[in-house]
Design an enzyme around this catalytic site. Structure first.
Site, short mmCIF file in Angstrom:
data_model
loop_
_atom_site.label_atom_id
_atom_site.label_comp_id
_atom_site.label_asym_id
_atom_site.label_seq_id
_atom_site.Cartn_x
_atom_site.Cartn_y
_atom_site.Cartn_z
N SER A 185 52.36 41.54 76.51
CA SER A 185 51.77 40.78 75.19
C SER A 185 50.31 40.34 75.68
CB SER A 185 52.49 39.52 74.79
OG SER A 185 51.72 38.86 73.90
N TYR A 238 56.86 31.64 73.69
CA TYR A 238 56.54 32.92 73.78
C TYR A 238 55.61 33.32 74.98
CZ TYR A 238 55.25 37.57 71.91
OH TYR A 238 54.89 38.79 71.58
P1 NAP Z 1 60.15 42.92 65.72
O1 NAP Z 1 59.78 43.93 64.75
O2 NAP Z 1 60.59 41.39 65.19
O3 NAP Z 1 61.56 43.59 66.66
C1 NAP Z 1 62.06 42.77 67.51
C2 NAP Z 1 63.26 43.57 68.18
O4 NAP Z 1 63.81 42.78 69.09
C3 NAP Z 1 64.45 44.06 67.10
O5 NAP Z 1 64.57 45.48 67.27
C4 NAP Z 1 65.32 43.30 67.33
O6 NAP Z 1 66.66 43.57 66.87
C5 NAP Z 1 65.33 43.14 68.91
N1 NAP Z 1 65.98 41.66 69.18
C6 NAP Z 1 65.52 40.51 69.11
N2 NAP Z 1 66.47 39.64 69.40
C7 NAP Z 1 67.44 40.28 69.86
C8 NAP Z 1 68.67 39.91 70.77
N3 NAP Z 1 69.00 38.64 70.59
N4 NAP Z 1 69.40 41.01 71.16
C9 NAP Z 1 69.17 42.31 70.99
N5 NAP Z 1 67.91 42.72 70.22
C10 NAP Z 1 67.41 41.58 69.85
O7 NAP Z 1 59.05 42.77 66.69
P2 NAP Z 1 58.10 43.85 67.39
O8 NAP Z 1 56.80 43.32 66.92
O9 NAP Z 1 58.59 45.24 67.22
O10 NAP Z 1 58.24 43.45 68.97
C11 NAP Z 1 58.85 44.39 70.07
C12 NAP Z 1 58.49 43.65 71.27
O11 NAP Z 1 56.86 43.86 71.44
C13 NAP Z 1 58.64 42.14 71.45
O12 NAP Z 1 59.11 42.05 72.88
C14 NAP Z 1 57.52 41.68 71.02
O13 NAP Z 1 57.22 40.22 71.74
C15 NAP Z 1 56.42 42.40 71.60
N6 NAP Z 1 55.14 42.43 71.18
C16 NAP Z 1 54.61 42.50 69.76
C17 NAP Z 1 53.37 42.54 69.48
C18 NAP Z 1 53.25 42.81 67.93
O14 NAP Z 1 51.91 42.48 67.67
N7 NAP Z 1 53.99 43.07 67.01
C19 NAP Z 1 52.57 42.05 70.31
C20 NAP Z 1 52.74 42.02 71.69
C21 NAP Z 1 53.98 42.26 72.26
P3 NAP Z 1 67.84 42.92 66.14
O15 NAP Z 1 67.01 41.95 65.25
O16 NAP Z 1 68.59 44.00 65.30
O17 NAP Z 1 68.35 42.00 67.16
#
Ligand code: NAP
Length: 258
Positions: free
Chosen positions: A150, A163
């Protein structure tokens, strides 16, 4: 010594490779799973919810998909997730630690529960999944691990203490594992997405003031989309990155350059 690439071999091809992607049912994880499949990989899809939509999209690309339901807030499912991938798809060459959660509150009020929930999924499970996959990869003398870091692997952030701790920790673990495994044929790297439009950032985008501030700081002038990560993921999953170890690659529209 790494074998020399045949001149006709595409270093970005993932044909014959098996990938395991966590958090693959939506958001960035879904886009990464599809990018890997488009490059030729078969993909095991892990989430606590169901990943049937992603599986159908992977299959539409002509690749195999394996749906694995697992709650990564504890370490209980980790061994099975890796073993089921090997059994179901015949190996494990690429791990993408993408599952992640975020909790927002002022540092003065932050709860132990919000600390533990985030650290358990984002850091503890990511490390132990890398360990379980790494055991196989080191034994095979080949593998690629990609952690989704991130901007808060580099910066402090605000109102997201666990986070920031988890993503800064994940950057450190990426370097540590790279140090231990680079000589064993296993590449460990990270992608640091900038501000991407997914459920994870819905709250930020809904806040007009924060949304305006963030956009004004992004040189590319727009929020990222999940598809923006595909190229970096394919690069770090394939032979093109065989001499890249412990890197944290920002895909951020220039955010960190400001
Ligand atoms: P998101 O849309 O909220 O998706 C999160 C994913 O993680 C979902 O597939 C969720 O699946 C899974 N997850 C969460 N808790 C879990 C658990 N206990 N067991 C198994 N799976 C779990 O978030 P995103 O934006 O795509 O983020 C994906 C990654 O990128 C994360 O690590 C986030 O920190 C990172 N990131 C995102 C951004 C951004 O701007 N969006 C920026 C930097 C980094 P379920 O809910 O079905 O469990």
């Amino acid at each position: 010594m790494s074998p020399v690439l045949e001149h006709h071999e595409n270093p970005f091809s993932l044909h014959g490779r098996v990938a395991l992607v966590t958090g693959a049912n939506r958001g960035l994880g879904q886009a990464i799973a599809l990018a890997l499949a488009r490059a030729g990989a078969d993909v095991a899809l892990v989430a606590s919810g169901d990943s049937n939509e992603t599986a159908a999209l992977v299959q539409a690309l002509g690749r195999r998909a394996l749906v694995l339901r697992a709650d990564l807030s504890s370490l209980d499912p980790i061994e099975n997730v890796v073993a089921d991938t090997e059994r179901g798809l015949g190996g494990l060459d690429i791990l993408v630690n993408n599952a992640g959660v975020i909790r927002r509150a002022d540092a003065l009020d932050f709860s132990e529960q919000d600390w533990d929930e985030v650290m358990n999924v984002n850091l503890k499970s990511a490390f132990f999944l890398a360990q379980a996959a790494g055991r196989r990869m080191v034994a095979n003398g080949r593998g690629k691990i990609i952690n989704i870091a991130s901007m808060l692997s580099f910066q402090g952030g605000i109102r997201v203490p666990s986070y920031t701790a988890s993503k800064s920790g994940l950057a450190g673990i990426t370097r540590l594992l790279a140090n231990e495994w680079a000589g064993k044929g296993v590449n460990v790297n990270a992608i640091a997405p900038g501000y991407m439009s997914t459920d994870n950032t819905a709250q930020l985008r809904a806040d007009e003031g924060r949304n305006r501030e963030i956009l004004a700081r992004i040189p590319a002038g727009r929020w990222g989309t999940p598809d923006d990560l595909g190229g970096a993921a394919v690069f770090l999953a394939g032979r093109a990155s065989d001499y890249v170890n412990g890197a944290i690659l920002p895909v951020d529209g220039g955010w960190l350059a400001r």
